[in-house]
Design a protein around this motif. Structure first.
Motif, PDB file in Angstrom:
ATOM      1  N   TYR A   1     158.799  40.834-133.013  1.00  0.00           N
ATOM      2  CA  TYR A   1     160.185  40.378-133.144  1.00  0.00           C
ATOM      3  C   TYR A   1     161.057  41.537-132.713  1.00  0.00           C
ATOM      4  O   TYR A   1     160.904  42.662-133.215  1.00  0.00           O
ATOM      5  CB  TYR A   1     160.443  39.989-134.596  1.00  0.00           C
ATOM      6  N   CYS A   2     161.976  41.321-131.771  1.00  0.00           N
ATOM      7  CA  CYS A   2     162.709  42.466-131.218  1.00  0.00           C
ATOM      8  C   CYS A   2     164.125  42.075-130.815  1.00  0.00           C
ATOM      9  O   CYS A   2     164.313  41.207-129.959  1.00  0.00           O
ATOM     10  CB  CYS A   2     161.958  43.032-130.013  1.00  0.00           C
ATOM     11  N   CYS A   3     165.106  42.739-131.418  1.00  0.00           N
ATOM     12  CA  CYS A   3     166.519  42.463-131.127  1.00  0.00           C
ATOM     13  C   CYS A   3     167.183  43.594-130.356  1.00  0.00           C
ATOM     14  O   CYS A   3     168.413  43.640-130.268  1.00  0.00           O
ATOM     15  CB  CYS A   3     167.279  42.224-132.437  1.00  0.00           C
TER      16      CYS A   3
ATOM     17  N   TYR B   1     163.264  37.968-128.730  1.00  0.00           N
ATOM     18  CA  TYR B   1     164.656  38.056-129.179  1.00  0.00           C
ATOM     19  C   TYR B   1     165.140  36.650-129.512  1.00  0.00           C
ATOM     20  O   TYR B   1     165.215  35.792-128.634  1.00  0.00           O
ATOM     21  CB  TYR B   1     165.495  38.665-128.057  1.00  0.00           C
TER      22      TYR B   1
ATOM     23  N   HIS C   1     172.699  42.034-127.150  1.00  0.00           N
ATOM     24  CA  HIS C   1     171.453  42.767-126.956  1.00  0.00           C
ATOM     25  C   HIS C   1     171.732  44.163-126.390  1.00  0.00           C
ATOM     26  O   HIS C   1     171.253  45.177-126.920  1.00  0.00           O
ATOM     27  CB  HIS C   1     170.569  41.950-126.006  1.00  0.00           C
TER      28      HIS C   1
END
Length: 422
Positions: A350-352, A382, A401
């Protein structure tokens, strides 16, 4: 309702305007093809208001005041039933304040026709008080940090700050009340390095309108990568039906958002699952819960800090792990299904934040390599990137982002990883 009625008759209403709000929207669309989710917010969050899957409604005070929220929801229920007599309403919140409002108003909202997927207020109010949470941890043999409590309404003018060990962590016992309090130099969590700083923080909070307890905790050593998160979904008897979790690679370092993980890599830890299962069974917890935990390298334990009685801001990671998190709420609280036990640990990151932020911020080279490799394997890491949505939503999501680069420069790189204190 039946499964094939959902897309035609379910009317989801989301209170709030953060990443979780959009995660609900996209996952309801992905699971059931729901074309519009009503979103109630008090300011215009462009990535949501520009989405073709939202009916975005701006109402002053709707996210914080029950005298605004409840009538707004009742009006939506009347509106929905007037156009579709078979409409079934579901209300979802995004933070602690929303969980408290929806739980305390559950009876009224259910009478209006809503499914309200939150535990009863008496239990919510009990276990979200840090003192009671740690009492339950003690009873259930769940590790937690050494903790002291000070009454902000009737406590001493000065704390015995020279008797404490430093560094230490200070945070409110009641996060929802603290969120709305007016406090000079307010931070979500305080990383305290000296007696003078501790005394200043105490004076700021003691003289404010926050009147619950201040919690002082032993600082568990380790950086962002020592933090763990666990999300559970349990049935009416408190039995875990679905579980997912991971290692935090990077958290938000903005003082107003500290503690919100921005990069989480899937990781299964049996000790953590077992401890959470004991807690949920003991309390008879039903629905979504999110636990904050930290690995203590001094003794190899996983220390529990709190339970969030709702989906977390990042609960979308359960979907990345293989189980659509929004569908669990519909299946349990709308369809009345018995959900079989599942674990959502398919490999995910999980990556923001952009990969550049990971490369510049994660200092453990082995962890960084695993994170980047997993990122390359993760589809839609994202949550705001959702191909079927509008072009304008995509633009605003990309702006958010890229803005993480500016935020990390100010709050992490320029401070050499220390908390910014203004």
């Amino acid at each position: 309702m039946q499964q094939n009625d959902i897309s035609k008759h379910l009317v989801p209403v989301v209170v709030g305007g953060d990443i979780l709000a959009y995660s609900y929207v996209r996952e309801l669309h992905r699971a059931y093809g729901i074309a519009r989710t009503i979103v109630l917010a008090s300011r215009d969050i462009k990535m949501l208001s520009s989405s073709k899957f939202t009916d975005y409604r701006l109402i002053e005070g709707v996210t914080t005041r029950e005298d605004v929220l409840y009538p707004a929801l009742e009006s939506i229920a009347r509106e929905a039933r007037a156009s579709d007599p078979q409409a079934h309403l579901l209300v979802l919140g995004c933070d602690d304040v929303h969980a408290r409002l929806l739980s305390s108003g559950k009876q009224r909202l259910e009478a209006a026709g809503f499914s309200v997927p939150y535990i009863d207020f008496s239990l919510l109010d009990e276990i979200t008080q840090k003192r009671r949470f740690y009492e339950l941890c003690e009873e259930l043999d769940i590790p937690y940090p050494e903790t002291r409590y000070f009454d902000c309404a009737n406590g001493p003018a000065d704390l015995p700050v020279d008797t404490f060990g430093y560094p230490l962590i200070a945070k409110p016992s009641n996060s929802a009340q603290f969120q709305d309090a007016s406090i000079p130099r307010k931070r979500k969590i305080y990383e305290i390095e000296s007696p003078d700083e501790m005394q200043q923080v105490w004076h700021d909070i003691r003289t404010s309108d926050y009147n619950a307890e201040l919690v002082l905790q032993d600082f568990v050593p380790g950086g962002d990568d020592a933090i763990r998160t666990l999300t559970t979904f349990s049935d009416a008897e408190g039995n875990i039906r679905v579980v997912s979790g991971g290692q935090v690679c990077l958290q938000d370092h903005d003082p107003t958002a500290l503690g919100n993980p921005l990069a989480i890599m899937g990781e299964r830890q049996q000790d953590i699952i077992d401890a959470a299962a004991r807690f949920l069974k003991r309390t008879g917890y039903r629905g979504m819960a999110n636990f904050d935990i930290k690995y203590d390298s001094r003794d190899g334990s996983f220390r529990f800090f709190e339970v969030n009685t709702r989906c977390g801001r990042n609960t979308y990671y359960m979907s990345l792990g293989g189980v659509n998190f929004a569908s669990l709420i519909v299946r349990e609280f709308v369809l009345g299904e018995q959900i079989p036990y599942q674990e959502a640990y398919e490999p995910f990151l999980y990556c923001c934040v952009p990969a550049y932020v990971l490369k510049r911020s994660i200092r453990d080279e082995g962890l960084l390599k695993r994170a980047l490799d997993t990122l390359g394997l993760t589809r839609d890491a994202y949550p705001l990137h959702y191909r079927p949505d509008s072009m304008m939503h995509g633009i605003w999501s990309s702006i958010m982002h890229l803005n993480q680069i500016r935020k990390f420069k100010r709050f992490y790189w320029d401070t050499d990883g220390k908390q910014l204190k203004e």
